[in-house]
Design a protein around this motif. Sequence first.
Motif, mmCIF file in Angstrom:
data_model
loop_
_atom_site.group_PDB
_atom_site.id
_atom_site.type_symbol
_atom_site.label_atom_id
_atom_site.label_comp_id
_atom_site.label_asym_id
_atom_site.label_seq_id
_atom_site.Cartn_x
_atom_site.Cartn_y
_atom_site.Cartn_z
ATOM 1 N N PRO A 34 0.835 -1.202 0.000
ATOM 2 C CA PRO A 34 0.000 0.000 0.000
ATOM 3 C C PRO A 34 0.871 1.255 0.000
ATOM 4 O O PRO A 34 1.955 1.267 0.590
ATOM 5 N N SER A 35 0.403 2.300 -0.663
ATOM 6 C CA SER A 35 1.202 3.517 -0.802
ATOM 7 C C SER A 35 1.670 4.055 0.544
ATOM 8 O O SER A 35 2.767 4.605 0.645
ATOM 9 N N ALA A 36 0.876 3.890 1.590
ATOM 10 C CA ALA A 36 1.256 4.388 2.913
ATOM 11 C C ALA A 36 2.454 3.639 3.498
ATOM 12 O O ALA A 36 3.134 4.154 4.383
ATOM 13 N N LEU A 37 2.733 2.440 3.017
ATOM 14 C CA LEU A 37 3.819 1.630 3.568
ATOM 15 C C LEU A 37 4.995 1.441 2.621
ATOM 16 O O LEU A 37 6.038 0.945 3.031
ATOM 17 N N VAL A 38 4.835 1.818 1.353
ATOM 18 C CA VAL A 38 5.820 1.423 0.344
ATOM 19 C C VAL A 38 7.223 1.957 0.639
ATOM 20 O O VAL A 38 8.207 1.234 0.469
ATOM 21 N N GLU A 39 7.359 3.170 1.117
ATOM 22 C CA GLU A 39 8.690 3.718 1.390
ATOM 23 C C GLU A 39 9.408 2.899 2.465
ATOM 24 O O GLU A 39 10.582 2.553 2.330
ATOM 25 N N GLU A 40 8.692 2.560 3.519
ATOM 26 C CA GLU A 40 9.290 1.767 4.589
ATOM 27 C C GLU A 40 9.594 0.346 4.117
ATOM 28 O O GLU A 40 10.636 -0.223 4.437
ATOM 29 N N VAL A 41 8.697 -0.228 3.324
ATOM 30 C CA VAL A 41 8.907 -1.576 2.790
ATOM 31 C C VAL A 41 10.158 -1.607 1.913
ATOM 32 O O VAL A 41 11.026 -2.477 2.074
ATOM 33 N N VAL A 42 10.281 -0.656 1.006
ATOM 34 C CA VAL A 42 11.442 -0.614 0.118
ATOM 35 C C VAL A 42 12.717 -0.406 0.926
ATOM 36 O O VAL A 42 13.731 -1.058 0.677
ATOM 37 N N GLY A 43 12.659 0.474 1.920
ATOM 38 C CA GLY A 43 13.838 0.699 2.757
ATOM 39 C C GLY A 43 14.288 -0.550 3.474
ATOM 40 O O GLY A 43 15.480 -0.865 3.523
ATOM 41 N N LYS A 44 13.340 -1.300 4.018
ATOM 42 C CA LYS A 44 13.688 -2.529 4.738
ATOM 43 C C LYS A 44 14.126 -3.641 3.786
ATOM 44 O O LYS A 44 14.986 -4.442 4.115
ATOM 45 N N LEU A 45 13.543 -3.676 2.607
ATOM 46 C CA LEU A 45 13.920 -4.696 1.632
ATOM 47 C C LEU A 45 15.312 -4.419 1.077
ATOM 48 O O LEU A 45 16.127 -5.318 0.933
ATOM 49 N N ALA A 46 15.588 -3.174 0.770
ATOM 50 C CA ALA A 46 16.850 -2.810 0.130
ATOM 51 C C ALA A 46 18.015 -2.766 1.104
ATOM 52 O O ALA A 46 19.125 -3.137 0.746
ATOM 53 N N ALA A 47 17.796 -2.316 2.323
ATOM 54 C CA ALA A 47 18.905 -2.152 3.272
ATOM 55 C C ALA A 47 19.722 -3.427 3.471
ATOM 56 O O ALA A 47 20.941 -3.380 3.429
ATOM 57 N N PRO A 48 19.089 -4.574 3.690
ATOM 58 C CA PRO A 48 19.894 -5.775 3.918
ATOM 59 C C PRO A 48 20.620 -6.261 2.669
ATOM 60 O O PRO A 48 21.525 -7.056 2.772
ATOM 61 N N ALA A 49 20.249 -5.780 1.488
ATOM 62 C CA ALA A 49 20.889 -6.251 0.260
ATOM 63 C C ALA A 49 22.383 -5.970 0.281
ATOM 64 O O ALA A 49 23.174 -6.734 -0.262
ATOM 65 N N ASP A 50 22.800 -4.897 0.930
ATOM 66 C CA ASP A 50 24.224 -4.581 0.994
ATOM 67 C C ASP A 50 24.981 -5.499 1.944
ATOM 68 O O ASP A 50 26.190 -5.527 1.936
ATOM 69 N N GLY A 51 24.272 -6.265 2.768
ATOM 70 C CA GLY A 51 24.916 -7.130 3.733
ATOM 71 C C GLY A 51 25.198 -8.535 3.233
ATOM 72 O O GLY A 51 25.734 -9.354 3.974
ATOM 73 N N PHE A 52 24.860 -8.843 1.989
ATOM 74 C CA PHE A 52 25.107 -10.187 1.472
ATOM 75 C C PHE A 52 26.598 -10.404 1.251
ATOM 76 O O PHE A 52 27.321 -9.511 0.825
ATOM 77 N N VAL A 53 27.044 -11.623 1.535
ATOM 78 C CA VAL A 53 28.430 -12.005 1.299
ATOM 79 C C VAL A 53 28.434 -12.906 0.069
ATOM 80 O O VAL A 53 27.868 -14.006 0.086
ATOM 81 N N LEU A 54 29.040 -12.412 -1.018
ATOM 82 C CA LEU A 54 29.062 -13.156 -2.272
ATOM 83 C C LEU A 54 30.193 -14.159 -2.286
ATOM 84 O O LEU A 54 31.274 -13.899 -1.785
ATOM 85 N N GLY A 55 29.924 -15.309 -2.876
ATOM 86 C CA GLY A 55 30.937 -16.341 -2.989
ATOM 87 C C GLY A 55 30.329 -17.620 -3.501
ATOM 88 O O GLY A 55 29.170 -17.649 -3.916
ATOM 89 N N THR A 56 31.113 -18.678 -3.495
ATOM 90 C CA THR A 56 30.612 -19.955 -3.996
ATOM 91 C C THR A 56 30.631 -21.058 -2.956
ATOM 92 O O THR A 56 29.973 -22.069 -3.135
ATOM 93 N N VAL A 57 31.387 -20.883 -1.896
ATOM 94 C CA VAL A 57 31.519 -21.953 -0.916
ATOM 95 C C VAL A 57 31.297 -21.397 0.493
ATOM 96 O O VAL A 57 31.941 -20.438 0.882
ATOM 97 N N PRO A 58 30.389 -22.021 1.261
ATOM 98 C CA PRO A 58 30.252 -21.630 2.668
ATOM 99 C C PRO A 58 31.557 -21.968 3.399
ATOM 100 O O PRO A 58 32.369 -22.694 2.871
ATOM 101 N N PRO A 59 31.834 -21.535 4.573
ATOM 102 C CA PRO A 59 30.943 -20.811 5.476
ATOM 103 C C PRO A 59 30.971 -19.300 5.194
ATOM 104 O O PRO A 59 31.920 -18.790 4.616
ATOM 105 N N GLY A 60 29.943 -18.654 5.628
ATOM 106 C CA GLY A 60 29.863 -17.211 5.535
ATOM 107 C C GLY A 60 29.239 -16.677 4.267
ATOM 108 O O GLY A 60 28.818 -15.534 4.211
ATOM 109 N N VAL A 61 29.157 -17.484 3.215
ATOM 110 C CA VAL A 61 28.568 -17.035 1.955
ATOM 111 C C VAL A 61 27.052 -16.989 2.100
ATOM 112 O O VAL A 61 26.435 -17.947 2.555
ATOM 113 N N THR A 62 26.458 -15.865 1.744
ATOM 114 C CA THR A 62 25.000 -15.740 1.818
ATOM 115 C C THR A 62 24.360 -15.549 0.448
ATOM 116 O O THR A 62 23.144 -15.539 0.341
ATOM 117 N N MET A 63 25.160 -15.403 -0.604
ATOM 118 C CA MET A 63 24.608 -15.266 -1.948
ATOM 119 C C MET A 63 25.582 -15.879 -2.945
ATOM 120 O O MET A 63 26.714 -15.423 -3.096
#
Length: 172
Positions: A34-63
């Motif tokens: 809903p338009s009343a929530l979209v800014e907060e939803v996008v902020g919460k969805l996008a913020a954690p995207a910068d916290g992903f750890v890219l790689g191919t083998v665990p441990p610690g890889v999240t993407m």
Amino acid sequence: MLRRSSPSQVGTFRRSGLHKNGEFCAAVKRIYAPSALVEEVVGKLAAPADGFVLGTVPPGVTMAPNQNKVQFDKLRGFVAAAKAASGQVIAGGEMFERPGYFMRPAACTGLAGEAGLMDDEQFCPVIPVVTYDDPSNVVASIYAGPYGLTGSIWTAVMRKLVVYRKRTAQGR
């Protein structure tokens, strides 16, 4: 999401939409907020995207990387087309110059129904967030496309859940 949903639920969308790079059938493909929530939803969805750890083998890889060049090129095309159609790619969407087919997870707003991220099963780590004022339009939008394997309705008001659940049917 219905009007009385809690944006704190976005972590669930993020995990479901970005798990396995979005490359599975039950991944969240779109979020209608809903338009009343979209800014907060996008902020919460996008913020954690910068916290992903890219790689191919665990441990610690999240993407991990996208599965192959064909899928990766399709993903790049979706992002380029979204930007060309005045969509706003928020917190991510960049490609990495490294071995493997990596893209930083992203949220995208401002897309019309005919955009690839809205109209196709994208199987990628980019989730469109669609703003709405009338929940009835969301139901119509969902059924305008050919896909409908899974879906969920998020609200704090059970009677609203029952009303909209009766109007939707997944697994077509």
